[in-house]
Design a protein around this motif. Structure first.
Motif, PDB file in Angstrom:
ATOM      1  N   GLU A 147       1.084   3.703  -3.111  1.00 42.40           N
ATOM      2  CA  GLU A 147       0.396   5.500  -2.668  1.00 42.40           C
ATOM      3  C   GLU A 147       1.573   6.577  -3.013  1.00 42.40           C
ATOM      4  OE1 GLU A 147      -2.523   5.353   1.378  1.00 42.40           O
ATOM      5  OE2 GLU A 147      -0.280   5.411   1.215  1.00 42.40           O
TER       6      GLU A 147
ATOM      7  N   LYS B  31       1.135  -1.298  -0.383  1.00 40.89           N
ATOM      8  CA  LYS B  31       0.092  -0.221  -0.099  1.00 40.89           C
ATOM      9  C   LYS B  31       0.676   0.801   0.083  1.00 40.89           C
ATOM     10  CE  LYS B  31      -3.547   2.394   2.586  1.00 40.89           C
ATOM     11  NZ  LYS B  31      -4.322   2.514   4.208  1.00 40.89           N
TER      12      LYS B  31
ATOM     13  N   CYS C  84      -6.739  -2.071  -2.536  1.00 44.11           N
ATOM     14  CA  CYS C  84      -8.409  -1.960  -1.550  1.00 44.11           C
ATOM     15  C   CYS C  84      -9.577  -3.192  -1.718  1.00 44.11           C
ATOM     16  CB  CYS C  84      -9.670  -0.524  -2.282  1.00 44.11           C
ATOM     17  SG  CYS C  84      -8.250   0.653  -1.358  1.00 44.11           S
TER      18      CYS C  84
ATOM     19  N   SER D 225     -10.528  -2.290   4.611  1.00 47.51           N
ATOM     20  CA  SER D 225     -10.798  -0.789   3.244  1.00 47.51           C
ATOM     21  C   SER D 225     -11.918  -1.929   2.519  1.00 47.51           C
ATOM     22  CB  SER D 225      -9.361  -1.483   2.250  1.00 47.51           C
ATOM     23  OG  SER D 225     -10.439  -0.365   1.231  1.00 47.51           O
ATOM     24  N   THR D 226     -12.167  -1.234   2.264  1.00 45.71           N
ATOM     25  CA  THR D 226     -13.728  -1.665   1.605  1.00 45.71           C
ATOM     26  C   THR D 226     -14.003  -1.694  -0.183  1.00 45.71           C
ATOM     27  OG1 THR D 226     -14.362   0.964   1.113  1.00 45.71           O
ATOM     28  CG2 THR D 226     -14.705   0.216   3.413  1.00 45.71           C
TER      29      THR D 226
ATOM     30  N   GLY E   6     -13.633   4.121  -5.873  1.00 44.56           N
ATOM     31  CA  GLY E   6     -13.510   5.372  -5.972  1.00 44.56           C
ATOM     32  C   GLY E   6     -11.813   4.726  -7.409  1.00 44.56           C
ATOM     33  N   TYR E   7     -10.995   4.327  -6.676  1.00 44.61           N
ATOM     34  CA  TYR E   7      -9.876   3.676  -7.896  1.00 44.61           C
ATOM     35  C   TYR E   7     -10.539   3.548  -8.644  1.00 44.61           C
ATOM     36  CZ  TYR E   7      -7.208   5.386  -3.478  1.00 44.61           C
ATOM     37  OH  TYR E   7      -5.809   5.292  -2.218  1.00 44.61           O
TER      38      TYR E   7
ATOM     39  N   GLU F 208     -16.525  -0.308  -1.811  1.00 48.08           N
ATOM     40  CA  GLU F 208     -16.876   1.783  -1.780  1.00 48.08           C
ATOM     41  C   GLU F 208     -15.413   2.284  -1.590  1.00 48.08           C
ATOM     42  OE1 GLU F 208     -19.983   0.662   0.517  1.00 48.08           O
ATOM     43  OE2 GLU F 208     -17.688   0.080   0.763  1.00 48.08           O
ATOM     44  N   GLU F 209     -14.698   1.896  -1.942  1.00 52.02           N
ATOM     45  CA  GLU F 209     -12.558   2.352  -1.655  1.00 52.02           C
ATOM     46  C   GLU F 209     -12.549   1.921  -2.703  1.00 52.02           C
ATOM     47  OE1 GLU F 209      -8.984   3.703   0.693  1.00 52.02           O
ATOM     48  OE2 GLU F 209     -10.535   2.684   1.757  1.00 52.02           O
TER      49      GLU F 209
END
Length: 307
Positions: free
Chosen positions: A198, A194, A218, A242-243, A249-250, A245-246
């Motif tokens: 990032e 991660k 995620c 993480s989820t 988004g990516y 939804e996350e």
């Protein structure tokens, strides 16, 4: 020698060249009188030897400087030629990668595996990993190539910590190695993976692949089985979390940066919407993934998953 002759013509030695020096009070001889002092032959010869040594030292210094200049120029020419060679290799490598010539690309880059160039090394890590994923690669070869890829990626990162690609491929290769090192190592590596994804996004916010990979991270953590979550809680004070939804988004962010850049991003958009129970949008993205032109073996596998 000509310079030495001219020098001695200016300061002839003999009776006519006697210098009268005034001695200080109390010194030998009469106070205030001039005492004759002659330059002896031995002293003249001594001065001549000193001068010759000075000339020799000057000549050697000049020759040394000239040699240094020649060597410096040769080093610069060699360095420039080496840079040009690396640039040519990188161009060939990128062409082979775009053409899907995985094995030819690997053969080309392994000729330069001792290189100190980060751009070449991360491409070599990618090529090693791609060969490992070929259907014709044996399990033993695959394991060797996975660890080899990690070593190249690590070296690339050491050579250039500001390289988005080096961070990205280092993270990818750590993830691959986790498959051979057990669940504990895999969970521990999740934090490192991660961190490097990032960092890659920070260095290049327009790199759709790094954003996509962060989405995969995620997604993978979100669907982690219960027993892995329990192990993570036992081993780490703060287990990775993480989820869906996350992750979504990516995946959408990657698609906005570079639409239709990768079949797997389309596929994972569909799968993530399924996890979120949105069948309509899931069908939309899965259909796009199915219709995506298959350029690589991985693309063909994604098409099969959509059927």
């Amino acid at each position: 020698m000509a310079l030495a002759v001219r020098f001695w013509c200016l300061f002839p030695v003999g009776r006519s060249a006697a210098w009268g020096l005034r001695l200080p009070a109390g010194a030998a001889g009469s106070r205030g009188q001039r005492v004759p002092w002659r330059l002896g032959a031995s002293e003249a010869m001594g001065n001549s030897g000193t001068f010759k040594r000075s000339l020799l030292f000057s000549a050697l210094s000049y020759l040394g400087f000239e040699t240094y200049q020649v060597i410096s120029q040769a080093v610069l020419v060699h360095a420039a030629a080496k840079v040009f060679e690396i640039e040519e290799v990188l161009e060939q490598a990128d062409y082979l990668y775009e053409s899907g010539e995985t094995e030819k690309l690997y053969q080309l880059l392994t000729q330069y595996k001792e290189s100190e160039d980060a751009e070449l090394l991360w491409r070599l890590a990618r090529a090693s990993r791609d060969v490992a994923q070929l259907s014709g690669t044996s399990e033993e070869e695959k394991k060797f190539l996975v660890y080899e890829a990690l070593e190249y990626a690590k070296r690339a990162l050491e050579k250039n910590e500001s390289s988005c690609a080096a961070h990205k491929w280092y993270a990818i290769c750590i993830g691959d190695v986790g498959d051979y090192e057990g669940i504990k190592a895999k969970i521990a590596n999740a934090y490192i993976i991660k961190e490097h994804f990032e960092k890659a996004i920070e260095l290049n916010p327009k790199d759709a692949t790094s954003i996509h990979l962060m989405g995969i991270w995620c997604y993978t953590v979100a669907e982690m089985p219960w027993y892995q979550r329990r192990i993570a809680k036992v081993l780490f004070a703060t287990p990775p979390g993480s989820t869906y939804e996350e992750a979504l988004g990516y995946f959408h962010r990657a698609e906005q940066v570079d639409p239709n850049f990768y079949s797997k991003n389309l596929l994972l958009l569909g799968k993530t919407y399924l996890k979120l129970h949105n069948k309509k949008l899931a069908a939309f993205w899965l259909t796009k993934a199915k219709d995506y032109p298959a350029h690589t073996e991985e693309d063909k596998q994604k098409c099969c998953c959509c059927c």
